[in-house]
Design a protein around this motif. Structure first.
Motif, PDB file in Angstrom:
ATOM      1  N   PHE B 302     -23.013 -62.734  92.211  1.00 24.18           N
ATOM      2  CA  PHE B 302     -22.374 -62.914  93.518  1.00 24.18           C
ATOM      3  C   PHE B 302     -22.709 -61.744  94.408  1.00 24.18           C
ATOM      4  O   PHE B 302     -23.183 -60.694  93.936  1.00 24.18           O
ATOM      5  CB  PHE B 302     -20.858 -63.081  93.365  1.00 24.18           C
ATOM      6  N   ASN B 303     -22.486 -61.935  95.703  1.00 22.56           N
ATOM      7  CA  ASN B 303     -22.767 -60.866  96.657  1.00 22.56           C
ATOM      8  C   ASN B 303     -21.720 -59.777  96.580  1.00 22.56           C
ATOM      9  O   ASN B 303     -20.551 -60.036  96.271  1.00 22.56           O
ATOM     10  CB  ASN B 303     -22.801 -61.419  98.083  1.00 22.56           C
ATOM     11  N   PHE B 304     -22.132 -58.563  96.910  1.00 24.71           N
ATOM     12  CA  PHE B 304     -21.187 -57.457  96.962  1.00 24.71           C
ATOM     13  C   PHE B 304     -20.135 -57.794  98.008  1.00 24.71           C
ATOM     14  O   PHE B 304     -20.456 -58.217  99.112  1.00 24.71           O
ATOM     15  CB  PHE B 304     -21.919 -56.160  97.333  1.00 24.71           C
ATOM     16  N   ASP B 370     -32.877 -71.920  95.392  1.00 24.46           N
ATOM     17  CA  ASP B 370     -31.827 -71.863  94.372  1.00 24.46           C
ATOM     18  C   ASP B 370     -30.749 -70.847  94.762  1.00 24.46           C
ATOM     19  O   ASP B 370     -30.899 -70.088  95.716  1.00 24.46           O
ATOM     20  CB  ASP B 370     -32.423 -71.527  92.994  1.00 24.46           C
ATOM     21  N   GLU B 371     -29.685 -70.841  93.996  1.00 28.11           N
ATOM     22  CA  GLU B 371     -28.528 -69.992  94.286  1.00 28.11           C
ATOM     23  C   GLU B 371     -28.919 -68.516  94.312  1.00 28.11           C
ATOM     24  O   GLU B 371     -28.532 -67.760  95.207  1.00 28.11           O
ATOM     25  CB  GLU B 371     -27.458 -70.261  93.214  1.00 28.11           C
ATOM     26  N   LEU B 372     -29.736 -68.087  93.341  1.00 31.58           N
ATOM     27  CA  LEU B 372     -30.120 -66.683  93.256  1.00 31.58           C
ATOM     28  C   LEU B 372     -30.824 -66.231  94.534  1.00 31.58           C
ATOM     29  O   LEU B 372     -30.546 -65.159  95.076  1.00 31.58           O
ATOM     30  CB  LEU B 372     -31.029 -66.462  92.036  1.00 31.58           C
ATOM     31  N   SER B 373     -31.760 -67.076  95.020  1.00 35.04           N
ATOM     32  CA  SER B 373     -32.495 -66.709  96.225  1.00 35.04           C
ATOM     33  C   SER B 373     -31.565 -66.641  97.426  1.00 35.04           C
ATOM     34  O   SER B 373     -31.681 -65.741  98.253  1.00 35.04           O
ATOM     35  CB  SER B 373     -33.596 -67.724  96.496  1.00 35.04           C
ATOM     36  N   LYS B 374     -30.630 -67.579  97.488  1.00 34.55           N
ATOM     37  CA  LYS B 374     -29.702 -67.589  98.621  1.00 34.55           C
ATOM     38  C   LYS B 374     -28.868 -66.310  98.629  1.00 34.55           C
ATOM     39  O   LYS B 374     -28.711 -65.658  99.665  1.00 34.55           O
ATOM     40  CB  LYS B 374     -28.769 -68.809  98.525  1.00 34.55           C
ATOM     41  N   VAL B 375     -28.341 -65.970  97.464  1.00 31.03           N
ATOM     42  CA  VAL B 375     -27.526 -64.757  97.365  1.00 31.03           C
ATOM     43  C   VAL B 375     -28.357 -63.525  97.747  1.00 31.03           C
ATOM     44  O   VAL B 375     -27.913 -62.645  98.480  1.00 31.03           O
ATOM     45  CB  VAL B 375     -26.951 -64.625  95.929  1.00 31.03           C
ATOM     46  N   ILE B 377     -31.145 -63.335  99.650  1.00 29.06           N
ATOM     47  CA  ILE B 377     -31.481 -63.275 101.075  1.00 29.06           C
ATOM     48  C   ILE B 377     -30.257 -62.847 101.885  1.00 29.06           C
ATOM     49  O   ILE B 377     -30.360 -62.052 102.819  1.00 29.06           O
ATOM     50  CB  ILE B 377     -32.041 -64.632 101.549  1.00 29.06           C
ATOM     51  N   GLU B 378     -29.085 -63.318 101.462  1.00 26.29           N
ATOM     52  CA  GLU B 378     -27.841 -62.922 102.122  1.00 26.29           C
ATOM     53  C   GLU B 378     -27.624 -61.408 101.991  1.00 26.29           C
ATOM     54  O   GLU B 378     -27.227 -60.738 102.947  1.00 26.29           O
ATOM     55  CB  GLU B 378     -26.679 -63.696 101.464  1.00 26.29           C
ATOM     56  N   ALA B 379     -27.918 -60.895 100.795  1.00 27.90           N
ATOM     57  CA  ALA B 379     -27.747 -59.451 100.567  1.00 27.90           C
ATOM     58  C   ALA B 379     -28.700 -58.659 101.452  1.00 27.90           C
ATOM     59  O   ALA B 379     -28.312 -57.676 102.088  1.00 27.90           O
ATOM     60  CB  ALA B 379     -27.992 -59.119  99.098  1.00 27.90           C
ATOM     61  N   VAL B 380     -29.956 -59.103 101.504  1.00 22.65           N
ATOM     62  CA  VAL B 380     -30.951 -58.389 102.322  1.00 22.65           C
ATOM     63  C   VAL B 380     -30.545 -58.434 103.789  1.00 22.65           C
ATOM     64  O   VAL B 380     -30.637 -57.442 104.513  1.00 22.65           O
ATOM     65  CB  VAL B 380     -32.355 -58.994 102.124  1.00 22.65           C
ATOM     66  N   ARG B 381     -30.070 -59.596 104.229  1.00 24.44           N
ATOM     67  CA  ARG B 381     -29.691 -59.746 105.638  1.00 24.44           C
ATOM     68  C   ARG B 381     -28.578 -58.764 106.013  1.00 24.44           C
ATOM     69  O   ARG B 381     -28.547 -58.251 107.118  1.00 24.44           O
ATOM     70  CB  ARG B 381     -29.243 -61.194 105.882  1.00 24.44           C
ATOM     71  N   ASN B 382     -27.656 -58.498 105.115  1.00 25.74           N
ATOM     72  CA  ASN B 382     -26.525 -57.621 105.418  1.00 25.74           C
ATOM     73  C   ASN B 382     -26.751 -56.166 105.022  1.00 25.74           C
ATOM     74  O   ASN B 382     -25.859 -55.340 105.137  1.00 25.74           O
ATOM     75  CB  ASN B 382     -25.269 -58.129 104.709  1.00 25.74           C
ATOM     76  N   SER B 383     -27.952 -55.885 104.532  1.00 27.39           N
ATOM     77  CA  SER B 383     -28.172 -54.553 103.969  1.00 27.39           C
ATOM     78  C   SER B 383     -28.298 -53.498 105.059  1.00 27.39           C
ATOM     79  O   SER B 383     -28.614 -53.781 106.203  1.00 27.39           O
ATOM     80  CB  SER B 383     -29.428 -54.559 103.112  1.00 27.39           C
TER      81      SER B 383
END
Lengths: 320, 432
Positions: B302-304, B370-375, B377-383
């Protein structure tokens, strides 16, 4: 050999040889100097140039931009005042000196003790001990570092396991590298372990040269072992002891690899810096070559100061 | 003669320490390089460990050598540890410099500013233009010129043991406090009764992991005020984050005192041996997780979380830039190789082989749906990245931040040490 054969030619006649003027002639002969030239050149290029470069840089503002081509500007004693005004430098200096003196003293004590012990051992045992020491001495420092890291590993190291097994509960999983004091204890054990063999070999070699009859005579005169050691052994092997002590002090003061590698394990760089790693951090990592050069020069000065007495004594004895 | 050799020996001992220091820094020079394409050259490329997959490396070498007959391209893999000093010395002379280099994004500003890299502004459009990851373009630019192009990006996500969560009736944490609570419950529960068990594997030495707490609370490592940099660890936001971290290291993690950087860079190891309920790692660490755990469906991610639970948290923006050494003797050919690196096949290798988000975001779709990629990309976007300060690499190599977080992991005084670290950062960042 070439020297003597060429010398014979100009002398020609016999009576000359016995005349006291001969040494003057030897001085005029250029050949020894020509023969010296390659060695001197190598030393000059190898050490003279970097030293000169370092001295220049110590008086310049030389940071990363200068490293990539910007002209360096002279700043006088700026770098030196910056180093000497930095409390981190003084802390590091104190740490380095303490580490160096403790390591050198222990190395010498253990080394001399080991050498004397070797003389008392039976031949096969003595050969075995020497072989083991040679292995320890010849082991690449990185390999022994790895082994030491394993031995003192907090999770699977044998030291923690043993201490915990002996009932010291706090030692299970103890991280030796995260506390400056235990960090330096491990580093010192490693440094001493690696330098004791050389001391043993050199002292052992010179101890075996001591005239047996002298020792026998002293026994007849009623001298005990300690007295023999103090009155006969030490004075006889003094030149060797001096040389080894100087080398040990120099080596231990500029210790780098052991500390540098262990720091990667410890994560508390600032509290474990010694002069060598401090210069590296300021210069190569910190990109301030000017200040690093100034620090290194100060370090050189301290080394000379520390060993000065020994060096002059050593040179005096060497002339005998 | 005897005396001379003795003196020489003594001099040798004393001067060696000093001489060894300098033997590595050669004469600086920046001219005499060739931009021609017709002269064959032996290109040397430095990629970092775990960056470029073997497949991608082989592809680049083959494509380049086919296209430019007579020239060769050799990839030399480098270790992260100690790379800054290595680059400082290697890049400074035309004889020792590699032609193409990968730079950690946190180190890029320093090398851009000191004139170590060739200007790539002219080929920016060709490399991807507006599709290049913006934060990495920023870190790779100096005075409006781009010297280091975005190579790839990646950010950490939290991996967890689904079976342990289930057994203890735990839900995926939505806030940072919940994350601490969950870690604490797993640690006290210790479902597999493991002697070395930790609720969350989070070594003190892994400061880049800890940045997520700081950034998500709104703290920054350093901030620029009126053109001057200032260390930011003492700010109320950062201090709040450190309090959360020390709480976690007290009740939810036994790993704060880990100071071995090698262990810190392999967070999956403890997870694989059942000694951790969670770890904070990159998406490609999934491949390093034990097959039995994966096959049994015991691994989730899951995302941080954020402090309030209303958004995704802000992990550290990991990633790299790629650049050409200004001292390269074959800058022309190096630019051609760089074009290959920014072509579709190579960029997609990042996604399909490495699990990184490619520097040209046009090709990020290759990561999959897949779920892993979505999570990820979301992490990178908010980094959030480290400060885009010219001297940041020097802060890194002085280990100011690393030492600080190691001390925090050992539960030392956050206020006093933050003050010291901030003062040091301020000094380094503002020095010329």
């Amino acid at each position: 050999m070439t020297v003597t054969s060429t010398r014979a030619k100009p002398e020609g006649t016999l009576p000359d040889r016995t005349e006291p003027a001969a040494p003057r002639k030897r001085r005029r002969n250029p050949l020894p100097y020509i023969l010296l030239l390659p060695a001197v050149l190598i030393v000059l290029v190898d050490m003279g140039y970097p030293l000169l470069r370092q001295i220049t840089m110590a008086f310049q503002h030389f940071s990363l931009e200068q490293q990539f081509g910007k002209p360096a500007e002279f700043v006088g004693l700026d770098n030196f005042t910056r180093v000497l005004g930095d409390s981190a430098f003084w802390l590091t200096l104190g740490r380095s000196l303490a580490f160096c003196l403790v390591c050198a003293a222990l190395t010498m004590a253990i080394g001399i003790g080991g050498a004397l012990l070797l003389t008392k051992l039976s031949r096969p045992v003595s050969v075995f001990v020497q072989a083991a020491m040679l292995l320890a001495w010849a082991m690449p420092v990185l390999s022994s570092l790895q082994v030491f890291q394993w031995i003192f590993d907090s999770r699977s190291g044998v030291v923690d396991w043993t201490l915990a097994g002996l009932g010291m509960q706090g030692m299970a999983g103890y991280n030796w590298f995260s506390n400056p004091l235990t960090f330096f204890a491990v580093a010192a054990i490693l440094v001493i372990w690696m330098s004791v063999p050389l001391v043993v070999f050199m002292v052992y070699a010179s101890v075996t040269q001591i005239d047996e009859s002298m020792l026998e005579a002293s026994t007849l005169d009623g001298a005990n072992g300690w007295k023999q050691f103090r009155e006969i052994t030490v004075p006889t092997i003094a030149p060797v002891l001096l040389l080894v002590t100087i080398l040990e002090i120099i080596w231990d003061l500029r210790v780098f690899t052991q500390i540098f590698i262990l720091q990667k394990n410890g994560g508390i760089t600032e509290q474990t810096n010694v002069l060598g790693t401090y210069v590296y951090q300021v210069g190569l990592s910190g990109g301030d070559y000017g200040v690093a050069s100034a620090t290194a020069l100060i370090m050189l000065l301290i080394t000379l100061l520390l060993t000065w007495r020994y060096v002059t004594q050593f040179l005096k004895q060497g002339e005998v | 003669m005897k005396e001379l050799s003795r003196r020489g020996l003594l001099g040798l001992g004393g001067a060696l320490g000093a001489a060894a220091l300098l033997s590595a820094c050669g004469e600086a020079s920046g001219s005499a390089s060739s931009d021609s394409l017709s002269t064959p050259a032996k290109l040397r490329v430095w990629f970092m460990k775990d960056s470029v997959s073997d497949k991608a490396q082989a592809w680049l070498k083959q494509e380049f050598e086919n296209k430019f007959q007579g020239s060769t391209l050799t990839i030399e893999q480098q270790e992260w540890d100690g790379i800054v000093p290595k680059l400082q010395t290697a890049l400074a002379s035309p004889e020792s410099t590699p032609d193409i280099i990968e730079l950690g994004n946190t180190q890029a500003p320093t090398f851009c500013a000191v004139g170590a890299l060739a200007d790539l502004s002219g080929m920016k459009e060709e490399l991807g233009g507006a599709n290049l990851t913006k934060s990495l373009v920023e870190l790779g630019s100096f005075e409006n010129k781009m010297y280091a192009a975005p190579f790839y990006a990646g950010s950490r996500i939290v991996f967890y043991r689904k079976d342990m969560f289930q057994k203890l009736g735990l839900a995926i944490p939505k806030t940072i406090d919940e994350l601490t609570a969950v870690a604490t419950k797993i640690q006290t529960g210790n479902p597999e009764k493991n002697a070395h068990f930790s609720g969350m594997f989070l070594p003190g030495i892994s400061s880049q992991s800890a940045f997520a707490w700081v950034f998500s609370n709104g703290g920054r490592l350093a901030v620029q005020k009126d053109g001057k940099w200032e260390g930011g660890l003492s700010s109320p936001e950062s201090q709040k984050a450190i309090a959360q971290l020390q709480q976690l290291w007290t009740t939810g993690s036994t790993t704060g005192t880990i100071t071995d950087s090698t262990i810190g860079s392999q967070p999956y190891t403890a997870f694989n041996t059942g000694e951790a309920g969670m770890f904070f790692g990159f998406n490609f660490h999934l491949k390093k997780i034990k097959k039995e755990l994966l096959d049994a469906g015991k691994v989730g991610y899951f995302n941080f979380p954020s402090p309030k639970g209303d958004a995704v948290g802000n992990p550290f923006a990991g990633g790299s830039n790629v650049a050409i050494s200004n001292n390269s003797k074959a800058r022309g050919l190096a630019k051609e190789a760089l074009k290959l690196i920014f072509s579709k096949p190579f960029q997609e290798f990042f996604a399909t082989e490495g699990g990184w988000v490619p520097g040209n975001l046009n090709y990020a779709a290759a990561l999959g749906q897949d779920e892993l990629s979505k999570v990820t990309i979301e992490a990178v976007r908010n980094s959030v990245g480290t400060p885009a300060a010219k001297n940041w690499a020097l802060v890194e190599s002085a280990k100011v931040v690393d030492d600080f977080f190691v001390a925090m992991g050992a539960l030392k005084d956050p206020v006093g040490l933050a003050k010291t670290a901030d003062a040091k950062m301020t000094e380094i960042l503002n020095s010329k």
